[in-house]
Design an enzyme around this catalytic site. Structure first.
Site, PDB file in Angstrom:
ATOM      1  N   TRP A 183       8.418  36.600  12.146  1.00  0.00           N
ATOM      2  CA  TRP A 183       7.403  36.945  13.144  1.00  0.00           C
ATOM      3  C   TRP A 183       6.018  36.501  12.687  1.00  0.00           C
ATOM      4  O   TRP A 183       5.209  36.040  13.492  1.00  0.00           O
ATOM      5  CB  TRP A 183       7.417  38.453  13.382  1.00  0.00           C
ATOM      6  CG  TRP A 183       6.417  38.914  14.398  1.00  0.00           C
ATOM      7  CD1 TRP A 183       6.587  38.988  15.752  1.00  0.00           C
ATOM      8  CD2 TRP A 183       5.087  39.384  14.142  1.00  0.00           C
ATOM      9  NE1 TRP A 183       5.447  39.463  16.351  1.00  0.00           N
ATOM     10  CE2 TRP A 183       4.507  39.708  15.396  1.00  0.00           C
ATOM     11  CE3 TRP A 183       4.322  39.545  12.986  1.00  0.00           C
ATOM     12  CZ2 TRP A 183       3.212  40.202  15.503  1.00  0.00           C
ATOM     13  CZ3 TRP A 183       3.041  40.022  13.099  1.00  0.00           C
ATOM     14  CH2 TRP A 183       2.491  40.353  14.356  1.00  0.00           C
ATOM     15  N   HIS A 184       5.747  36.609  11.384  1.00  0.00           N
ATOM     16  CA  HIS A 184       4.408  36.293  10.883  1.00  0.00           C
ATOM     17  C   HIS A 184       4.127  34.797  10.829  1.00  0.00           C
ATOM     18  O   HIS A 184       2.950  34.400  10.896  1.00  0.00           O
ATOM     19  CB  HIS A 184       4.199  36.904   9.493  1.00  0.00           C
ATOM     20  CG  HIS A 184       3.723  38.313   9.527  1.00  0.00           C
ATOM     21  ND1 HIS A 184       4.579  39.389   9.533  1.00  0.00           N
ATOM     22  CD2 HIS A 184       2.475  38.840   9.588  1.00  0.00           C
ATOM     23  CE1 HIS A 184       3.876  40.513   9.575  1.00  0.00           C
ATOM     24  NE2 HIS A 184       2.592  40.203   9.613  1.00  0.00           N
ATOM     25  N   GLY A 185       5.135  33.975  10.667  1.00  0.00           N
ATOM     26  CA  GLY A 185       4.843  32.552  10.564  1.00  0.00           C
ATOM     27  C   GLY A 185       6.086  31.693  10.505  1.00  0.00           C
ATOM     28  O   GLY A 185       7.205  32.191  10.309  1.00  0.00           O
ATOM     29  N   PHE A 244      -0.655  34.391  13.989  1.00  0.00           N
ATOM     30  CA  PHE A 244       0.702  34.947  13.938  1.00  0.00           C
ATOM     31  C   PHE A 244       1.173  35.330  15.330  1.00  0.00           C
ATOM     32  O   PHE A 244       0.411  35.704  16.171  1.00  0.00           O
ATOM     33  CB  PHE A 244       0.748  36.160  13.008  1.00  0.00           C
ATOM     34  CG  PHE A 244       0.174  35.868  11.650  1.00  0.00           C
ATOM     35  CD1 PHE A 244       0.548  34.714  10.971  1.00  0.00           C
ATOM     36  CD2 PHE A 244      -0.756  36.708  11.069  1.00  0.00           C
ATOM     37  CE1 PHE A 244       0.013  34.427   9.727  1.00  0.00           C
ATOM     38  CE2 PHE A 244      -1.299  36.429   9.819  1.00  0.00           C
ATOM     39  CZ  PHE A 244      -0.900  35.288   9.150  1.00  0.00           C
TER      40      PHE A 244
END
Length: 470
Positions: free
Chosen positions: A326-328, A470
């Site tokens: 999800w973050h990257g 993000f």
């Protein structure tokens, strides 16, 4: 909106709260329009204003935002109709069909753009997609479980999904939490004042602390990890940890402050994370709305900790793998997610109880381990990450004395920001502020902080919030 020059706001800068255009053009005009609107129509004003602002930032994706909002609104009505079916099994099948349709569409769109973003360096990633998708999914799941009711007003639903304070980086407010604000309750002067205070605190945290600390981290990257000493490598890890915190906490405070000025409740997203006593405790205090989202809509539905040790390990690993993705898009985010998940698993199964009994040691443990995990988060290339960790732990003859004097140079330049950042992470300071926030001298201090931040913005290039990526 009269006096609102769209041309001056064109681009992603329109949704950057710490920009002069937002602070002195959009926000005052919008607040005026919002307050002069009769309360029963304020949701329409919020929805239209938010969509216009989003269109200034990313015009090519505004139709996507409107489409998924409309789809989920209609699915909510259909799910409500299905909930009236008397036959239990038929009712559940009908509701599941609509849940699957909306969920597959929303998650599918997010997955598509994440994959496309991986191929283009996030050039095709719509701003805020991850955050408003998670709001939509929580809405669907809560509706399916009977936690909330379908929304019959498109203006209210649209205002909830698209509200500009939260669309880019959260906090991820649940619909039940937002309902009070959406009902158009009277906004008191005390609410407005509290929201304004949080807005100023967030602006100061971002502009006066996070951006200054970010220069130190940028300097280290410019020098090259091969050329820094071990002490400077550790200083960089701590500086980045503080930068990320004040950047995202600053955004959250500004978003929550604006929300309060619009009548929405306070949503806490951080709770002094660097005073945590374990990594598990740290992640209960950091980005709390995202953590609770994964807990309620992924971890618990998978069985949580109720199905034995093996299932607990699998559930935590899946949650943290998804958190990393999800973050990257980089491999480093997957490594980061699995590393944090692995530490939390070890704490739960092996040494967590032992750590709780050792108060001082537990804080040292967190303040050492968390910055190391942030380095995995911050450094995209695995080769560069390996070089940086070799600088942090020079046990293999990789130049621990290289440029030994660099630490003194950077400490002399950045010690005021590092010291202020450390002091602001002490819980006692937050308690003192809460006790004295209504005092006249605190008001003067906030006034000075605001104009100091404005001055800094006026002489430097705008720095978007880190979590916009993000």
């Amino acid at each position: 909106m009269a006096g609102f020059e769209l041309g001056r706001l064109l681009g992603e800068n329109s949704l950057v709260f710490c920009s002069l255009e937002f602070l002195f053009r959009f926000l005052p005009v919008f607040l005026f329009a919002f307050y002069v609107t009769p309360r029963r129509y304020r949701n329409a004003t919020l929805f239209i204003g938010s969509v216009l602002l989003y269109a200034c930032a990313q015009p090519r994706y505004v139709l996507l935002l409107l489409a998924v909002t409309a789809l989920n609104y209609l699915v909510g009505l259909r799910m409500e109709d299905a909930s009236r079916i008397h036959h239990r099994r038929r009712r559940r099948v009908a509701m599941s069909k609509w849940l699957l349709l909306a969920g597959a569409t929303d998650i599918g769109i997010l997955a598509f753009f994440k994959i496309a973003g991986a191929a283009t360096g996030n050039l095709l990633l719509p701003l805020g997609l991850s955050f408003y998708t998670f709001k939509l999914v929580s809405w669907q799941a809560d509706l399916f479980r009977g936690v909330t009711e379908a929304e019959h007003s498109f203006w209210r639903f649209g205002a909830y999904i698209c509200m500009f304070p939260q669309i880019t980086s959260g906090p991820i407010m649940r619909y039940e939490d937002a309902r009070e604000g959406l009902m158009g309750e009277r906004i008191s002067p005390e609410q407005f004042e509290e929201g304004l205070r949080l807005l100023v605190l967030g602006l100061a945290a971002k502009v006066l602390l996070a951006d200054r600390l970010g220069i130190l981290w940028n300097d280290i990257q410019t020098i090259g990890f091969e050329s820094i000493s071990t002490p400077l490598a550790w200083l960089g890890a701590f500086a980045y940890s503080l930068q990320l915190y004040f950047d995202f906490e600053g955004y959250s405070l500004m978003a929550v402050g604006i929300g309060i000025m619009l009548g929405f409740p306070y949503v806490r997203n951080f709770n002094q994370p660097y005073s945590a006593s374990s990594v598990s405790d740290f992640w209960r205090r950091w980005h709390m709305t995202l953590g609770s989202w994964f807990r309620d809509y992924v971890y618990i539905p998978m069985g949580g900790n109720r199905r034995g040790t093996k299932r607990l390990i699998v559930n935590l690993a899946v949650v943290w793998l998804l958190t990393g993705i999800w973050h990257g898009n980089g491999l480093n985010f997957i490594v980061w997610g699995l590393a944090v998940g692995g530490i939390i698993i070890l704490e739960k199964l092996i040494y967590g109880a032992w750590l709780k009994k050792r108060r001082v040691l537990s804080h040292i443990y967190v303040l050492t381990l968390v910055p190391l995990t942030w380095m995995i988060f911050a450094i995209n290339g695995l080769r560069e990450l390996g070089v940086y960790f070799a600088r942090l732990f020079p046990f293999f003859g990789i130049g621990e004395t290289l440029n030994a004097g660099d630490i003194g140079k950077y400490l002399s330049m950045y010690w005021p920001y590092l010291l202020t950042g450390v002091l602001c992470c002490i819980p006692a300071l937050a308690r003192i502020y809460e006790k004295w926030k209504n005092k006249w001298f605190v008001t003067i201090l906030l006034f000075l902080l605001f104009w100091a931040a404005v001055y800094r913005l006026s002489i430097s290039a705008g720095n978007p919030f880190l979590y916009f990526s993000f």
